[in-house]
Design an enzyme around this catalytic site. Structure first.
Site, PDB file in Angstrom:
ATOM      1  N   SER A  78      58.464  45.463 -53.089  1.00  0.00           N
ATOM      2  CA  SER A  78      57.716  45.298 -54.336  1.00  0.00           C
ATOM      3  C   SER A  78      58.004  43.950 -55.000  1.00  0.00           C
ATOM      4  CB  SER A  78      58.039  46.479 -55.259  1.00  0.00           C
ATOM      5  OG  SER A  78      57.166  46.545 -56.348  1.00  0.00           O
ATOM      6  N   ASP A 124      47.894  52.185 -53.631  1.00  0.00           N
ATOM      7  CA  ASP A 124      48.693  51.197 -54.356  1.00  0.00           C
ATOM      8  C   ASP A 124      47.735  50.185 -54.968  1.00  0.00           C
ATOM      9  OD1 ASP A 124      50.390  49.210 -55.262  1.00  0.00           O
ATOM     10  OD2 ASP A 124      51.520  49.028 -53.386  1.00  0.00           O
ATOM     11  N   HIS A 136      52.812  53.625 -53.688  1.00  0.00           N
ATOM     12  CA  HIS A 136      53.810  52.575 -53.880  1.00  0.00           C
ATOM     13  C   HIS A 136      55.197  53.198 -54.077  1.00  0.00           C
ATOM     14  CE1 HIS A 136      54.754  48.354 -55.003  1.00  0.00           C
ATOM     15  NE2 HIS A 136      55.742  48.918 -55.678  1.00  0.00           N
TER      16      HIS A 136
END
Length: 306
Positions: A155, A248, A278
């Site tokens: 991320s 996501d 995610h």
């Protein structure tokens, strides 16, 4: 949604960074509940990397890192935790970093970069670049090959891995063998189809991503080192493994970045995971999560063995 992951949706916390300090505490609490792998085959050591003298990081204390040394190694991985640039540290990332070191046979250098909003861009990226240089300069002491250093992260951490790859290329910094970008946050503009349509997906909502970018950028306009998707020249970058989750908001910017890397002549392995969201690989009991983790570490093993 993958049925095994769907069963966990009632337990997925609502992503919110309106109170970063409270969010950090909640993030740490969730991370502390994650199972640890067997660490008996790892040497784990906390170190502090001296701040660079030629960047804004020179005004900050040294960068905390946690080193994971397996009994045999193929190289080193400079690894960055997720958390929207505002949450997480080497403690919250401990289970992941240890698992990667064991499964990929790599010295993992987990970076405790400075967090926003107290330290907005470019603080975190400066910290990562400092650690990358330190790893290359101290390869002999660390027992690693300076030509076998990879960067990677989840991320926001994957954003930093992509950004430091661009910076190392532009500044003729240490050679990076490979970049592993797991669900990277790459584009502050949030204009893709997935960003406009996946506004209320588990954990990573459009609101959360907007908050994270605002905290990270502060009052500074986004540059290519803050938002790598803004880079127009992607040539000469390290080979990449990019993993995306189907549900996501950042999915399409990740796929687009992979395609643009390919068009720039960079070797890319792109894996789009159906039925995932995610960060869903934290649900380790799900079969798809187990495959995701195996693919991440497998990609690292292949890259370092080549």
């Amino acid at each position: 949604m993958d049925p095994e992951l769907e069963a966990f949706l009632p337990f997925v916390p609502q992503g919110d960074l309106s109170d970063p300090l409270a969010s950090r505490r909640a993030y740490a609490e969730v991370a502390s509940a994650r199972p640890l792998p067997d660490l008996s085959d790892l040497e784990v050591e906390d170190r502090t990397v001296p701040a660079a003298s030629d960047t804004a990081a020179s005004t900050a204390p040294g960068v905390p890192v946690r080193l994971y040394r397996p009994r045999r190694t193929r190289g080193a991985l400079v690894w960055m935790h997720g958390g929207g640039w505002a949450m997480g540290d080497v403690d919250t990332e401990h289970p992941w970093a240890a698992r990667i070191a064991l499964d990929a046979d790599l010295v993992v250098i987990s970076v405790g970069y400075r967090l926003a909003p107290e330290a907005p861009f470019p603080a975190a990226m400066d910290d990562v670049y400092t650690v990358l240089n330190w790893a290359a300069e101290n390869a002999a002491e660390l027992g690693i090959d300076p030509d076998r250093i990879a960067v990677g992260g989840h991320s926001a951490g994957a954003n930093l891995a992509a950004a430091v790859s661009l910076r190392a290329r532009d500044e003729q910094g240490p050679p990076i063998r490979f970049q592993l970008l797991n669900e990277p946050s790459l584009d502050d503009r949030q204009e893709s189809w997935s960003a406009r349509n996946f506004t209320d997906t588990p954990w990573a909502t459009r609101k959360l991503l907007t908050q994270a970018w605002q905290l990270y950028l502060g009052a500074v306009p986004a540059t290519v080192y803050a938002a790598p998707a803004r880079a127009t020249d992607l040539s000469g970058l390290p080979p990449a493994y990019i993993a995306t989750a189907e549900f996501d908001p950042s999915r399409d910017e990740q796929i687009d970045y992979a395609l643009r890397l390919l068009q720039a002549g960079v070797s890319v392995e792109l894996h789009q995971w159906p039925g995932t969201f995610h960060g869903s690989q934290a649900v380790l009991s799900a079969e798809v999560s187990q495959r995701q983790v195996a693919e991440l570490t497998g990609a690292l093993r292949r890259a370092m063995a080549a």
